[in-house]
Write a protein that holds these residues in place. Structure first.
Motif, PDB file in Angstrom:
ATOM      1  N   ALA A 197       0.839  -1.199   0.000  1.00  0.00           N
ATOM      2  CA  ALA A 197       0.000   0.000   0.000  1.00  0.00           C
ATOM      3  C   ALA A 197       0.877   1.253   0.000  1.00  0.00           C
ATOM      4  CB  ALA A 197      -0.922  -0.005   1.216  1.00  0.00           C
ATOM      5  N   GLY A 198       1.932   1.234   0.802  1.00  0.00           N
ATOM      6  CA  GLY A 198       2.845   2.374   0.852  1.00  0.00           C
ATOM      7  C   GLY A 198       3.430   2.667  -0.522  1.00  0.00           C
ATOM      8  N   ALA A 199       3.871   1.609  -1.203  1.00  0.00           N
ATOM      9  CA  ALA A 199       4.440   1.784  -2.538  1.00  0.00           C
ATOM     10  C   ALA A 199       3.383   2.319  -3.506  1.00  0.00           C
ATOM     11  CB  ALA A 199       5.010   0.459  -3.035  1.00  0.00           C
ATOM     12  N   ALA A 200       2.177   1.772  -3.418  1.00  0.00           N
ATOM     13  CA  ALA A 200       1.123   2.162  -4.364  1.00  0.00           C
ATOM     14  C   ALA A 200       0.698   3.617  -4.156  1.00  0.00           C
ATOM     15  CB  ALA A 200      -0.078   1.225  -4.218  1.00  0.00           C
ATOM     16  N   ILE A 201       0.609   4.024  -2.891  1.00  0.00           N
ATOM     17  CA  ILE A 201       0.195   5.410  -2.610  1.00  0.00           C
ATOM     18  C   ILE A 201       1.236   6.383  -3.158  1.00  0.00           C
ATOM     19  CG2 ILE A 201      -0.155   7.105  -0.768  1.00  0.00           C
ATOM     20  CD1 ILE A 201      -1.248   4.707   0.932  1.00  0.00           C
ATOM     21  N   LYS A 202       2.491   6.066  -2.896  1.00  0.00           N
ATOM     22  CA  LYS A 202       3.555   6.951  -3.384  1.00  0.00           C
ATOM     23  C   LYS A 202       3.580   6.976  -4.914  1.00  0.00           C
ATOM     24  CE  LYS A 202       5.961   8.712   0.149  1.00  0.00           C
ATOM     25  NZ  LYS A 202       6.543  10.054   0.261  1.00  0.00           N
ATOM     26  N   ASP A 203       3.378   5.829  -5.525  1.00  0.00           N
ATOM     27  CA  ASP A 203       3.383   5.790  -6.991  1.00  0.00           C
ATOM     28  C   ASP A 203       2.244   6.634  -7.573  1.00  0.00           C
ATOM     29  OD1 ASP A 203       5.631   4.295  -7.136  1.00  0.00           O
ATOM     30  OD2 ASP A 203       4.642   2.399  -7.630  1.00  0.00           O
ATOM     31  N   ARG A 204       1.094   6.522  -6.956  1.00  0.00           N
ATOM     32  CA  ARG A 204      -0.052   7.295  -7.439  1.00  0.00           C
ATOM     33  C   ARG A 204       0.231   8.786  -7.274  1.00  0.00           C
ATOM     34  NH1 ARG A 204      -4.847   8.560  -4.509  1.00  0.00           N
ATOM     35  NH2 ARG A 204      -4.284   7.003  -2.975  1.00  0.00           N
ATOM     36  N   MET A 205       0.771   9.134  -6.100  1.00  0.00           N
ATOM     37  CA  MET A 205       1.102  10.530  -5.857  1.00  0.00           C
ATOM     38  C   MET A 205       2.106  11.023  -6.904  1.00  0.00           C
ATOM     39  SD  MET A 205       3.797  12.403  -4.569  1.00  0.00           S
ATOM     40  CE  MET A 205       4.780  11.229  -3.631  1.00  0.00           C
ATOM     41  N   LEU A 206       3.129  10.212  -7.182  1.00  0.00           N
ATOM     42  CA  LEU A 206       4.163  10.651  -8.125  1.00  0.00           C
ATOM     43  C   LEU A 206       3.615  10.800  -9.538  1.00  0.00           C
ATOM     44  CD1 LEU A 206       7.120   8.453  -6.799  1.00  0.00           C
ATOM     45  CD2 LEU A 206       7.020  10.967  -6.773  1.00  0.00           C
ATOM     46  N   ARG A 207       2.687   9.916  -9.889  1.00  0.00           N
ATOM     47  CA  ARG A 207       2.107   9.980 -11.241  1.00  0.00           C
ATOM     48  C   ARG A 207       1.335  11.280 -11.433  1.00  0.00           C
ATOM     49  NH1 ARG A 207       1.021   4.749 -11.233  1.00  0.00           N
ATOM     50  NH2 ARG A 207      -1.099   5.027 -10.490  1.00  0.00           N
ATOM     51  N   HIS A 208       0.750  11.764 -10.342  1.00  0.00           N
ATOM     52  CA  HIS A 208      -0.048  12.988 -10.450  1.00  0.00           C
ATOM     53  C   HIS A 208       0.557  14.083  -9.578  1.00  0.00           C
ATOM     54  CE1 HIS A 208      -2.933  10.428 -12.420  1.00  0.00           C
ATOM     55  NE2 HIS A 208      -2.927   9.627 -11.391  1.00  0.00           N
ATOM     56  N   LEU A 209       1.866  14.119  -9.523  1.00  0.00           N
ATOM     57  CA  LEU A 209       2.542  15.029  -8.603  1.00  0.00           C
ATOM     58  C   LEU A 209       2.142  16.488  -8.836  1.00  0.00           C
ATOM     59  CD1 LEU A 209       4.581  15.353  -6.314  1.00  0.00           C
ATOM     60  CD2 LEU A 209       6.408  15.409  -7.996  1.00  0.00           C
ATOM     61  N   ASP A 210       2.052  16.871 -10.108  1.00  0.00           N
ATOM     62  CA  ASP A 210       1.700  18.269 -10.416  1.00  0.00           C
ATOM     63  C   ASP A 210       0.366  18.633  -9.777  1.00  0.00           C
ATOM     64  OD1 ASP A 210       0.501  16.409 -12.051  1.00  0.00           O
ATOM     65  OD2 ASP A 210       0.562  17.647 -13.871  1.00  0.00           O
ATOM     66  N   HIS A 211      -0.572  17.740  -9.921  1.00  0.00           N
ATOM     67  CA  HIS A 211      -1.906  17.974  -9.364  1.00  0.00           C
ATOM     68  C   HIS A 211      -1.862  18.112  -7.836  1.00  0.00           C
ATOM     69  CE1 HIS A 211      -6.122  17.180  -8.359  1.00  0.00           C
ATOM     70  NE2 HIS A 211      -5.690  16.198  -7.583  1.00  0.00           N
ATOM     71  N   TYR A 212      -1.178  17.171  -7.184  1.00  0.00           N
ATOM     72  CA  TYR A 212      -1.169  17.197  -5.713  1.00  0.00           C
ATOM     73  C   TYR A 212      -0.389  18.389  -5.180  1.00  0.00           C
ATOM     74  CZ  TYR A 212      -3.370  12.656  -5.694  1.00  0.00           C
ATOM     75  OH  TYR A 212      -4.256  11.640  -5.866  1.00  0.00           O
ATOM     76  N   LEU A 213       0.657  18.807  -5.891  1.00  0.00           N
ATOM     77  CA  LEU A 213       1.437  19.958  -5.417  1.00  0.00           C
ATOM     78  C   LEU A 213       0.614  21.242  -5.484  1.00  0.00           C
ATOM     79  CD1 LEU A 213       4.986  19.238  -6.891  1.00  0.00           C
ATOM     80  CD2 LEU A 213       4.321  19.301  -4.481  1.00  0.00           C
ATOM     81  N   GLU A 214      -0.154  21.370  -6.550  1.00  0.00           N
ATOM     82  CA  GLU A 214      -0.981  22.575  -6.647  1.00  0.00           C
ATOM     83  C   GLU A 214      -2.065  22.574  -5.579  1.00  0.00           C
ATOM     84  OE1 GLU A 214      -2.215  22.947 -10.711  1.00  0.00           O
ATOM     85  OE2 GLU A 214      -0.227  23.651 -11.332  1.00  0.00           O
TER      86      GLU A 214
END
Ligand code: SF4
Lengths: 271, 501
Positions: free
Chosen positions: B55-72
């Motif tokens: 789960a930890g790996a998957a959450i981070k991967d999802r975050m990284l895939r949409h990093l621009d979105h989450y940073l904004e």
């Protein structure tokens, strides 16, 4: 049952007796062994040093050598892991570079049929007592690729525990790397040697006569360090232990000659 | 060891020196084995560890895939909560921003919470140049700072020091930084900790500016999270009037629900605790409670370049737990300084060459600082396949290929200095693909085997200095097979039968 032996380049050139032991052992267990001469190196040294593309012809060669076999058995945890873990990566990268899907298909075919020896014995032949006799005190070092990439678990141990006459001594810190690591041994010689020295100290501390692994490459390093220190512990591949019987205490068909034949080798004295 | 990583030698050279340092080796072996055993026990308590890890790996991967979105999203949430967000493309920009922000407060002293990001950018040195003194308040960071030393471990930066060395540093240095060490200070852990507490307390109570990193940033609410053991972080995060947090952009997690997974993974992997003693969270500013000014400096510094690499990007999942260091046999012998960055051990070996590029000697040597034993991957709580990335980066070093630097996609040329190896590898590849030639070579080696030297000259010494060379057998397996069961043998048997007729 008919299997192909993937002997590996190191065993072919430097430790033929290990290949001979596998042949003897499997034949004793009623398996017909072929040695497809087209085989060569699995490509691990090139791949792990960063030369992925130089590995590709060897992946294709592996495929040509073994495509007609249902089982490929190899006395090397590390080479089995190369096929199973890295061939798919090589295939995927080639495909992603727009160089076709054939390497991917080759990998997909190679992965499920490639077995490290102890896996083949325990999982396919479903034997843990291979009828071996080896009246010596032995300690077992689980090599990293066997332990962590293949997940061999206690298979080698179960096989060793059923060898008559063999006394198995626990190796402290067994799961720690011996420091070989292929080109690591020459690229970072100081750290590699320090790791080897610690491993060898643990081996000697067990009081065993022999240290055994599922991989001769690690044994070259462990054995080379033992020999340099003049330690009386012999490196021996697990196949050679499992191939030994009461009848063969003279050793299987091994061209033993001269005192220098076994600087690192596994001499008849232990058989 | 002076306080800079500049001009560090390549890994093998630095490591060779530290393997000879018996005191360092003893300190490291003792410390890493203790913590690794504890970690194993703490992890074994949870029967869903494998699922947590996935789960930890998957959450981070999802975050990284949409990093621009989450940073904004994070920026919006922090701003709405009263914080100010600054974007720093690289270390220099981040240092300039922080220096300016401190100057604007009129202060010349700041207290710091242990932070990897500020070490990565060399913030303390940059502040010092601007006449601003930064006080490290984590016990181990304090030891490193007082000793004019470099951290050698992510979690325990002074892991290379033992108690008596720490006592000597305290007695020698504390006075010039503030409250001196108590008279008659012994090397008992309790006395050393008390000396640090007294020394630091006056800093906590007087400092007007605190600087921190963060373990996590929750994009949803704009909440920052610091996880720690000593409580110094809580002091720095609550007492000053101004708080400046410098955080790598990959520390984002989408929601509080995601945070739950990491708050289980991190303490068990890191300190082998079920739960860490202090978890501080803050969201912007709150009237009458804690710092009234909050700045968040979002740091890239090579991270988006790393993100562009489909194999290497998994390094950005790292939650800096240091479990990989504690199990690494190479780290244990080489020590942290040999890795030439605040990120030592296996994670450093894959992170530094990606953040900084592989052009430098040190950076190019790091992917080889591993026997590929896989112990790091096995313990990593976010399942970073470090050996896979190491091999991937080795390829980048020796063969070049496409990389992204400074946001621009370029094609690297193969590194110089590997030409001989490249030729050898190609030759070996060719030979292995031409078994006839290989077999001839093996036969030649077998025939000349009594002439082979016992020790090799030149680069071969790297092997034969400490290990015997393998002896070449009289007959290869291939030849044995051919002689005993191959076609030649069968033909011979057949001829034998023929002539008997
Ligand atoms: S790579 Fe994994 S094990 Fe190493 S510090 Fe990062 S999260 Fe921890």
């Amino acid at each position: 049952m008919r299997v192909a032996l993937f002997v590996t380049c190191i065993n072919d050139a430097l430790q033929p007796r290990t290949g001979q032991a596998v042949v003897g052992l499997l034949e004793r267990l009623g398996v017909q062994v072929d040695f497809p001469a087209e085989q060569s190196c699995c490509g691990q040294p090139q791949f792990n040093t960063g030369y992925r593309q130089a590995t590709e012809p060897l992946v294709r060669r592996f495929h040509r050598a073994f495509r007609d076999y249902e089982y490929v058995v190899t006395p090397s945890g590390s080479c089995a892991a190369m096929v199973r873990d890295n061939y798919p990566r090589i295939g995927a990268k080639a495909a992603s570079e727009g160089r076709g899907r054939d390497l991917q298909q080759i990998a997909a075919a190679a992965v499920p049929k490639t077995y490290e020896l102890t896996e083949f014995l325990v999982d396919v032949l479903k034997v843990t007592d291979v009828g071996a006799y080896y009246p010596h005190v032995v300690t077992y070092h689980p090599t990293c690729h066997g332990l962590r990439m293949l997940g061999l678990g206690d298979r080698p141990r179960r096989l060793l525990e059923n060898v008559r006459g063999l006394e198995l001594r626990e190796l402290p810190g067994a799961e720690e790397c011996c420091g070989f690591g292929g080109t690591f041994a020459v690229k970072n010689p100081a750290v590699s040697a320090a790791m080897g020295a610690d491993k060898v100290r643990a081996v000697i501390g067990t009081g065993a006569e022999a240290v055994c692994t599922v991989d001769n490459s690690c044994l070259l390093h462990i054995g080379g360090t033992l020999a340099r220190q003049g330690a009386p512990v012999r490196p021996v591949h697990i196949a050679e232990i499992l191939a030994s019987t009461e009848a063969s205490t003279e050793g299987p068909e091994v061209p033993t000659e001269g005192p220098d034949a076994g600087t690192v080798g596994t001499e008849g004295s232990l058989r | 060891m002076s306080g800079t990583y500049l001009g560090m030698p390549a890994f093998p050279r630095a490591a060779a020196a530290s393997t000879r340092d018996t005191r360092l080796r003893a300190n490291l072996t003792h410390a890493t084995h203790t913590i690794r055993d504890k970690r194993a026990r703490a992890v074994a308590e949870l029967d869903d560890w494998a699922r947590l890890r996935a789960a930890g790996a998957a959450i981070k991967d999802r975050m990284l895939r949409h990093l621009d979105h989450y940073l904004e999203r994070l920026e919006t949430a922090v701003t709405e909560a009263g914080g100010q967000v600054h974007w720093a493309a690289d270390a220099d920009e981040a240092n300039r921003i922080v220096t300016r922000l401190v100057r604007e407060t009129g202060e010349t002293e700041v207290v710091k919470v242990k932070s990897m990001a500020t070490q990565e950018i060399g913030l303390n040195e940059a502040l010092a140049e601007a006449g601003i003194r930064a006080y490290e308040t984590d016990l181990a960071e304090l030891i490193v700072q007082l000793g004019n030393d470099l951290p050698s471990h992510i979690l325990v930066p002074a892991i290379h020091r033992n108690r008596s060395e720490i006592r000597a540093i305290f007695r020698r240095e504390m006075a010039s930084w503030g409250r001196p060490a108590p008279e008659g200070l012994s090397d008992s852990p309790a006395e050393l900790a008390e000396a640090a507490r007294l020394h630091l307390r006056e800093k906590f109570l007087t400092a007007k500016v605190g600087i921190s990193g963060a373990n996590f940033m929750v994009a949803d609410t704009g909440t920052l999270v610091v996880v720690e053991s000593e409580g110094n972080g809580r002091m720095c995060l609550t007492l000053p009037e101004t708080l400046i947090s410098v955080v790598g952009i990959e520390k984002t997690v989408p929601t509080w629900q995601d945070l739950e997974v990491f708050l289980q993974l991190l303490p068990r992997s890191s300190t082998a605790e079920r739960m860490n003693p202090y978890t501080s969270t803050w969201t912007g500013t709150t009237d009458g409670d804690g710092p009234q000014t909050f700045h968040l400096v979002l740091l890239d510094n090579g991270r988006t370049d790393t993100l562009a690499d489909t194999v290497g990007r998994q390094a950005l999942r790292c939650i800096r737990c240091s479990a990989c260091l504690n199990v690494c046999p190479v780290y244990e012998r080489a020590g942290g300084h040999a890795y030439g960055s605040p990120y030592p051990g296996p994670i450093g070996a894959i992170l530094t060459p990606q953040l900084r590029g592989t052009a430098g000697k040190l950076e190019a040597s790091l992917p080889y600082a591993s026997s590929l034993c896989g112990a790091c991957y096995e313990v990593c709580p976010v399942a970073i396949d470090i050996p896979e990335v190491l091999v991937h980066l080795r390829e980048r070093v020796v063969e070049g290929g496409p990389v992204t630097r400074g946001g621009v996609r370029t094609v690297l040329k193969p590194a110089r200095g590997h030409a001989a190896e490249r030729a050898a590898m190609r030759a070996a590849g060719w030979a292995f693909d031409h078994p006839g030639a290989l077999r001839a070579g093996m036969r030649l080696a077998a025939r000349t085997r009594r002439l082979h030297p016992r020790r090799l000259p030149g680069p071969g010494r790297a092997w034969s200095d400490t290990r015997e060379l393998p002896a070449v057998p009289a007959e290869s397996f291939r030849d044995w097979w051919q002689r005993t069961r191959g076609e030649e043998a069968r033909d011979e048997a057949a001829r034998g039968e023929g002539s008997a007729k």
